[in-house]
Design an enzyme around this catalytic site. Structure first.
Site, PDB file in Angstrom:
ATOM      1  N   HIS A  98       0.826  -1.202   0.000  1.00 22.63           N
ATOM      2  CA  HIS A  98       0.000   0.000   0.000  1.00 22.63           C
ATOM      3  C   HIS A  98       0.863   1.257   0.000  1.00 22.63           C
ATOM      4  O   HIS A  98       2.053   1.219   0.310  1.00 22.63           O
ATOM      5  CB  HIS A  98      -0.932   0.025   1.217  1.00 22.63           C
ATOM      6  CG  HIS A  98      -0.198   0.151   2.522  1.00 22.63           C
ATOM      7  ND1 HIS A  98       0.517  -0.898   3.073  1.00 22.63           N
ATOM      8  CD2 HIS A  98      -0.059   1.197   3.384  1.00 22.63           C
ATOM      9  CE1 HIS A  98       1.058  -0.507   4.212  1.00 22.63           C
ATOM     10  NE2 HIS A  98       0.731   0.762   4.426  1.00 22.63           N
ATOM     11  N   ASP A 100       0.549   5.065   1.928  1.00 19.39           N
ATOM     12  CA  ASP A 100      -0.151   5.545   3.117  1.00 19.39           C
ATOM     13  C   ASP A 100      -1.269   6.515   2.757  1.00 19.39           C
ATOM     14  O   ASP A 100      -1.130   7.368   1.875  1.00 19.39           O
ATOM     15  CB  ASP A 100       0.843   6.238   4.066  1.00 19.39           C
ATOM     16  CG  ASP A 100       1.772   5.234   4.736  1.00 19.39           C
ATOM     17  OD1 ASP A 100       1.332   4.106   5.008  1.00 19.39           O
ATOM     18  OD2 ASP A 100       2.943   5.589   4.986  1.00 19.39           O
ATOM     19  N   HIS A 248       4.675   0.021   0.047  1.00 22.51           N
ATOM     20  CA  HIS A 248       5.466  -0.720   1.027  1.00 22.51           C
ATOM     21  C   HIS A 248       4.603  -1.758   1.731  1.00 22.51           C
ATOM     22  O   HIS A 248       3.372  -1.694   1.712  1.00 22.51           O
ATOM     23  CB  HIS A 248       6.105   0.221   2.052  1.00 22.51           C
ATOM     24  CG  HIS A 248       5.109   0.982   2.886  1.00 22.51           C
ATOM     25  ND1 HIS A 248       4.412   2.079   2.415  1.00 22.51           N
ATOM     26  CD2 HIS A 248       4.680   0.807   4.162  1.00 22.51           C
ATOM     27  CE1 HIS A 248       3.615   2.542   3.359  1.00 22.51           C
ATOM     28  NE2 HIS A 248       3.753   1.781   4.439  1.00 22.51           N
ATOM     29  N   ARG A 263       6.212   6.792  13.387  1.00 20.15           N
ATOM     30  CA  ARG A 263       6.188   7.393  12.060  1.00 20.15           C
ATOM     31  C   ARG A 263       5.637   8.809  12.115  1.00 20.15           C
ATOM     32  O   ARG A 263       4.653   9.072  12.804  1.00 20.15           O
ATOM     33  CB  ARG A 263       5.297   6.548  11.129  1.00 20.15           C
ATOM     34  CG  ARG A 263       5.323   6.969   9.659  1.00 20.15           C
ATOM     35  CD  ARG A 263       4.316   6.166   8.856  1.00 20.15           C
ATOM     36  NE  ARG A 263       2.983   6.783   8.856  1.00 20.15           N
ATOM     37  CZ  ARG A 263       1.866   6.121   8.584  1.00 20.15           C
ATOM     38  NH1 ARG A 263       1.893   4.833   8.312  1.00 20.15           N
ATOM     39  NH2 ARG A 263       0.708   6.760   8.598  1.00 20.15           N
TER      40      ARG A 263
END
Length: 272
Positions: A98, A100, A248, A263
């Site tokens: 996917h 983000d 990723h 993150r």
């Protein structure tokens, strides 16, 4: 010693050394930005910095978004905490390929992820070059998908994070979004696959059968190891990737060991 760039593959990913991300001058910042465009995924190791410095580093590249559905740091809402295994009782790992937050009207430009607790084995993150994956499509497939659009919907992944009483309000706040199937990078002009297994519900304007066929074909293009690189984590390794041209997936091969990542995510723009 200045910044040094060591490519991971011929086109995707680079290890960066000679940089302290807590103390970056203007020249180094411009070098980093250029390397990020060139290699799409940058790995910076042994960056022993504070959470505040992680946030400040992210802000060098743009405003930071707050994710409405993830576990965020209580004192720093810009920091998404991704945890599984150990005593956490959590087993969710983002193992599907996917980009983000493609369910936003303006999906994120990039993400900067830090390894806080790293399992002794496993827990790597794999990255795929969506531009290279598109370039490897046949001319017939390129012609077929070039002008299509797809619908992206947060509820495919995060429906269980929304209280039933708030579903209507959240749906109004984050309605399904229509994005190009093949996205044009706003800086480089490169074209890349922008559908993904997590958030894309269907191709707009075609039958359900054709939609599924197209999504599966593009998904298989992302799966090609020849367009991928893989990063092994250490504590205080930072990886930054360009969400506009990279997908990723984490590897769910470390449970029941503990893995905790943090993150920050940089606000992006409307795909075209």
């Amino acid at each position: 010693m200045g910044m040094e760039v060591s490519p991971i593959t011929a086109t995707l990913g680079a290890e960066i050394s000679g940089v302290d991300i807590a103390d970056i001058d203007g020249v180094t910042l411009e070098d980093l930005k250029k390397a990020w465009l060139d290699y799409k995924v940058l790995v910076l190791r042994d960056q022993h910095i504070t959470t505040e410095e992680h946030i400040a580093f992210g802000r060098l590249f743009g405003d930071l978004e707050v994710h409405p559905f993830t576990d965020n740091d209580e004192d720093h809402p810009e920091v998404v905490v991704l945890e599984a295994g150990g005593a956490s009782g959590k087993t969710f790992v983002a193992a599907g390929w996917h980009s983000d937050v493609t369910w936003r009207a303006e999906p994120s430009m990039g993400s900067i992820l830090r390894g806080r607790i790293v399992p002794p084995v496993g827990g790597d993150t794999c990255f795929a070059d969506a531009t290279a994956a598109y370039q490897r499509l046949s001319d017939g497939w390129k012609q077929r998908v070039d002008d299509l659009h797809a619908i992206h919907d947060y509820s495919r992944v995060f429906a269980d994070r929304v209280k039933p009483s708030e579903t209507d309000k959240i749906r109004a706040q984050y309605p399904p979004q229509r994005h190009p199937v093949i996205r044009t990078h706003p800086v480089t002009g490169a074209r890349g696959i922008y559908t993904n297994i997590g958030f894309t519900s269907h191709i707009d304007g075609v039958s359900e059968e054709e939609s599924l066929e197209i999504l599966r074909h593009l998904e298989r293009a992302i799966w090609n190891p020849s367009v991928q690189c893989r990063v092994r984590w250490d504590v205080d390794t930072f990886v930054m990737w360009d969400n506009r041209c990279v997908q990723h997936a984490a590897t769910a091969d470390f449970l029941p060991e503990h893995r905790l990542m943090e993150r920050v995510t940089i606000v992006g723009d409307r795909p075209f």
